[in-house]
Design a protein around this motif. Structure first.
Motif, PDB file in Angstrom:
ATOM      1  N   TYR A  52      61.004   1.054  35.013  1.00 34.73           N
ATOM      2  CA  TYR A  52      59.739   1.541  34.446  1.00 34.73           C
ATOM      3  C   TYR A  52      58.690   1.704  35.544  1.00 34.73           C
ATOM      4  O   TYR A  52      58.001   2.734  35.613  1.00 34.73           O
ATOM      5  CB  TYR A  52      59.243   0.574  33.374  1.00 34.73           C
ATOM      6  CG  TYR A  52      58.007   1.066  32.647  1.00 34.73           C
ATOM      7  CD1 TYR A  52      58.114   1.687  31.407  1.00 34.73           C
ATOM      8  CD2 TYR A  52      56.728   0.941  33.208  1.00 34.73           C
ATOM      9  CE1 TYR A  52      56.983   2.166  30.740  1.00 34.73           C
ATOM     10  CE2 TYR A  52      55.605   1.415  32.556  1.00 34.73           C
ATOM     11  CZ  TYR A  52      55.736   2.020  31.327  1.00 34.73           C
ATOM     12  OH  TYR A  52      54.626   2.499  30.680  1.00 34.73           O
ATOM     13  N   PHE A  53      58.565   0.702  36.392  1.00 31.03           N
ATOM     14  CA  PHE A  53      57.610   0.776  37.491  1.00 31.03           C
ATOM     15  C   PHE A  53      57.890   1.983  38.371  1.00 31.03           C
ATOM     16  O   PHE A  53      56.957   2.700  38.778  1.00 31.03           O
ATOM     17  CB  PHE A  53      57.686  -0.501  38.341  1.00 31.03           C
ATOM     18  CG  PHE A  53      56.539  -1.444  38.125  1.00 31.03           C
ATOM     19  CD1 PHE A  53      55.407  -1.373  38.915  1.00 31.03           C
ATOM     20  CD2 PHE A  53      56.598  -2.395  37.129  1.00 31.03           C
ATOM     21  CE1 PHE A  53      54.353  -2.239  38.723  1.00 31.03           C
ATOM     22  CE2 PHE A  53      55.546  -3.272  36.926  1.00 31.03           C
ATOM     23  CZ  PHE A  53      54.418  -3.197  37.725  1.00 31.03           C
ATOM     24  N   GLY A  54      59.160   2.209  38.688  1.00 32.02           N
ATOM     25  CA  GLY A  54      59.509   3.297  39.581  1.00 32.02           C
ATOM     26  C   GLY A  54      59.260   4.669  38.991  1.00 32.02           C
ATOM     27  O   GLY A  54      58.921   5.616  39.715  1.00 32.02           O
ATOM     28  N   ARG A  55      59.409   4.815  37.681  1.00 33.13           N
ATOM     29  CA  ARG A  55      59.299   6.139  37.055  1.00 33.13           C
ATOM     30  C   ARG A  55      57.942   6.419  36.426  1.00 33.13           C
ATOM     31  O   ARG A  55      57.487   7.571  36.405  1.00 33.13           O
ATOM     32  CB  ARG A  55      60.387   6.290  35.987  1.00 33.13           C
ATOM     33  CG  ARG A  55      61.767   6.445  36.586  1.00 33.13           C
ATOM     34  CD  ARG A  55      62.824   6.818  35.570  1.00 33.13           C
ATOM     35  NE  ARG A  55      64.075   7.063  36.273  1.00 33.13           N
ATOM     36  CZ  ARG A  55      65.257   7.193  35.687  1.00 33.13           C
ATOM     37  NH1 ARG A  55      65.346   7.094  34.375  1.00 33.13           N
ATOM     38  NH2 ARG A  55      66.335   7.422  36.397  1.00 33.13           N
ATOM     39  N   PHE A  56      57.306   5.390  35.906  1.00 29.33           N
ATOM     40  CA  PHE A  56      56.093   5.634  35.114  1.00 29.33           C
ATOM     41  C   PHE A  56      54.863   4.885  35.624  1.00 29.33           C
ATOM     42  O   PHE A  56      53.786   5.027  35.054  1.00 29.33           O
ATOM     43  CB  PHE A  56      56.352   5.256  33.648  1.00 29.33           C
ATOM     44  CG  PHE A  56      57.585   5.893  33.076  1.00 29.33           C
ATOM     45  CD1 PHE A  56      57.649   7.272  32.881  1.00 29.33           C
ATOM     46  CD2 PHE A  56      58.695   5.126  32.759  1.00 29.33           C
ATOM     47  CE1 PHE A  56      58.784   7.855  32.362  1.00 29.33           C
ATOM     48  CE2 PHE A  56      59.839   5.705  32.241  1.00 29.33           C
ATOM     49  CZ  PHE A  56      59.887   7.079  32.051  1.00 29.33           C
ATOM     50  N   GLY A  57      55.026   4.110  36.678  1.00 24.87           N
ATOM     51  CA  GLY A  57      53.868   3.430  37.236  1.00 24.87           C
ATOM     52  C   GLY A  57      53.660   2.037  36.676  1.00 24.87           C
ATOM     53  O   GLY A  57      54.478   1.503  35.927  1.00 24.87           O
ATOM     54  N   ASP A  58      52.547   1.456  37.028  1.00 22.43           N
ATOM     55  CA  ASP A  58      52.226   0.069  36.721  1.00 22.43           C
ATOM     56  C   ASP A  58      51.748  -0.079  35.276  1.00 22.43           C
ATOM     57  O   ASP A  58      50.664   0.410  34.924  1.00 22.43           O
ATOM     58  CB  ASP A  58      51.138  -0.402  37.694  1.00 22.43           C
ATOM     59  CG  ASP A  58      50.730  -1.849  37.482  1.00 22.43           C
ATOM     60  OD1 ASP A  58      51.365  -2.533  36.668  1.00 22.43           O
ATOM     61  OD2 ASP A  58      49.777  -2.283  38.158  1.00 22.43           O
ATOM     62  N   PRO A  59      52.498  -0.779  34.418  1.00 21.38           N
ATOM     63  CA  PRO A  59      52.047  -0.959  33.030  1.00 21.38           C
ATOM     64  C   PRO A  59      50.851  -1.898  32.917  1.00 21.38           C
ATOM     65  O   PRO A  59      50.174  -1.904  31.885  1.00 21.38           O
ATOM     66  CB  PRO A  59      53.282  -1.550  32.331  1.00 21.38           C
ATOM     67  CG  PRO A  59      54.045  -2.212  33.412  1.00 21.38           C
ATOM     68  CD  PRO A  59      53.814  -1.395  34.645  1.00 21.38           C
ATOM     69  N   LEU A  60      50.568  -2.674  33.946  1.00 21.17           N
ATOM     70  CA  LEU A  60      49.425  -3.581  33.898  1.00 21.17           C
ATOM     71  C   LEU A  60      48.113  -2.878  34.229  1.00 21.17           C
ATOM     72  O   LEU A  60      47.045  -3.489  34.165  1.00 21.17           O
ATOM     73  CB  LEU A  60      49.627  -4.739  34.882  1.00 21.17           C
ATOM     74  CG  LEU A  60      50.838  -5.642  34.644  1.00 21.17           C
ATOM     75  CD1 LEU A  60      50.843  -6.777  35.648  1.00 21.17           C
ATOM     76  CD2 LEU A  60      50.846  -6.184  33.221  1.00 21.17           C
ATOM     77  N   ALA A  61      48.206  -1.607  34.614  1.00 17.67           N
ATOM     78  CA  ALA A  61      46.994  -0.872  34.993  1.00 17.67           C
ATOM     79  C   ALA A  61      46.072  -0.660  33.795  1.00 17.67           C
ATOM     80  O   ALA A  61      44.862  -0.454  33.960  1.00 17.67           O
ATOM     81  CB  ALA A  61      47.373   0.474  35.603  1.00 17.67           C
ATOM     82  N   ARG A  62      46.623  -0.747  32.605  1.00 17.32           N
ATOM     83  CA  ARG A  62      45.780  -0.588  31.423  1.00 17.32           C
ATOM     84  C   ARG A  62      44.871  -1.804  31.263  1.00 17.32           C
ATOM     85  O   ARG A  62      45.190  -2.902  31.699  1.00 17.32           O
ATOM     86  CB  ARG A  62      46.656  -0.409  30.174  1.00 17.32           C
ATOM     87  CG  ARG A  62      47.489   0.876  30.213  1.00 17.32           C
ATOM     88  CD  ARG A  62      48.224   1.082  28.921  1.00 17.32           C
ATOM     89  NE  ARG A  62      48.995   2.322  28.933  1.00 17.32           N
ATOM     90  CZ  ARG A  62      49.672   2.802  27.892  1.00 17.32           C
ATOM     91  NH1 ARG A  62      49.663   2.137  26.744  1.00 17.32           N
ATOM     92  NH2 ARG A  62      50.346   3.933  27.995  1.00 17.32           N
TER      93      ARG A  62
END
Length: 347
Positions: A189-199
């Motif tokens: 997920y991190f590699g394809r869609f970025g940091d989920p914690l950025a929200r």
């Protein structure tokens, strides 16, 4: 990003070698019993060690992943060479030396035939990650994991299966693969869609999970709970996942850990030769203080594999058998009139 990934690999290697130096059980390694500082520290990182390896593997997979419509066979043949051949060769060699150390027993030696089928020592990770690569490559070939929602569903489904321990077979380290799969999906997920914690609110929640994980882990180890928190428990999975997300988003780099991380695969394969060898040698030369032995064995468990990888990578046969690497590129003949040819002629 590359330097940060190598740093995390180096950190994971230190966690791993330190754990096996202390011993995966009180009657192994330095034979440090429950209640000792080294045993306590070794057990404290059980929720972070292998999840970090799996998370990094998922992240790195996105750099050269299977694309929709691409055949899976070439990719998996490459992974078989990289993972399974060293597992068989190095794993069988370690098994042989362990058998000799306990007293040669031909019947026990025959058990090495089970290494390709069932988990053996730390080599179980290579089986498990191969199974994960097969699953993810298959899904990617059909374009399933190109959508964010599909990866999220896969992550939560994998976490649910792992936490409920629905599938308990040790065949091909499938149970281990199911434990690692959520962390691999998280890295993907991190590699394809970025940091989920950025929200908004993501980082504080992750820090809260880490804090709760540390408190519950220590409470279990100190005996305030019925026992240590199982690594497959929901909180154990969340603790490991939050740690991985927080540490990768910092972009942290460290030159020494980065150097270790460059040799992470060799360290994973060969560290027990350095650790076990020194455990036998040190008392014979008068070094039997546990904490001093720990430092020396940890250093040996890291440095010996680095030396082995540096040597083995120079020859095609050892590159393949010991490291699963491709043959060295053939040197191209020098064109007429080149410096090399002129120099050779003059000599």
């Amino acid at each position: 990003m590359k330097q940060s990934i190598q740093t995390l690999r180096g950190l994971a290697c230190i966690f791993l070698v330190a754990y096996h130096t202390v011993g995966s059980a009180p009657d192994r390694g330095l034979m440090m019993g429950d209640g000792t500082l080294l045993r306590h520290l070794a057990e404290s990182f059980v929720y972070l060690r292998m999840p970090l390896f799996a998370f990094v593997a998922g992240l790195v997979y996105t750099f050269r992943s299977v694309t929709p419509g691409q055949p899976v066979a070439p990719f998996m043949l490459g992974k078989a060479r990289r993972l399974l051949i060293p597992m068989l060769v190095v794993g069988s060699t370690q098994f042989f030396f362990q058998t000799l150390a306990k007293g040669f027993d031909l019947g026990h030696l025959a058990e090495a035939l089970w290494i390709p089928i069932f988990p053996y020592e730390h080599f179980w990770f290579l089986q498990a990650i191969f199974v994960i690569f097969a699953l993810v490559a298959f899904l990617d070939s059909f374009g399933v994991l190109v959508q964010r929602i599909a990866v999220v569903i896969g992550l939560f489904l994998a976490a649910a299966i792992a936490s409920m321990d629905l599938i308990q077979t040790e065949l091909l380290s499938i149970r281990g693969a199911l434990y690692l799969l959520p962390f691999f999906f998280l890295g993907l997920y991190f590699g394809r869609f970025g940091d989920p914690l950025a929200r908004r609110g993501g980082v504080p929640i992750a820090w809260a999970l880490v804090a709760i994980g540390v408190i519950v882990t220590q409470a279990g180890l100190f005996g305030y709970l019925d026992g240590p928190l199982p690594r497959e428990a929901p909180l154990g999975l969340l603790f490991g996942a939050a740690f991985c997300m927080l540490i990768i988003r910092t972009g942290w780099t460290n030159s020494k850990l980065e150097f270790i991380g460059k040799y992470s695969y060799g360290i994973y394969l060969f560290h027990m030769f350095g650790v076990a060898g020194l455990r036998m040698i040190l008392p014979k030369i008068g070094i039997d203080q546990p904490y001093l032995m720990f430092v020396i064995m940890l250093a040996g468990g890291l440095s010996l594999p680095i030396l082995v990888e540096q040597i083995a990578s120079r020859f095609n046969l050892t590159r393949m058998l010991l490291l699963g690497q491709k043959p060295l590129p053939k040197a191209k003949p020098s064109p007429p009139g080149s410096t090399d040819e002129v120099g050779a002629t003059a000599r």
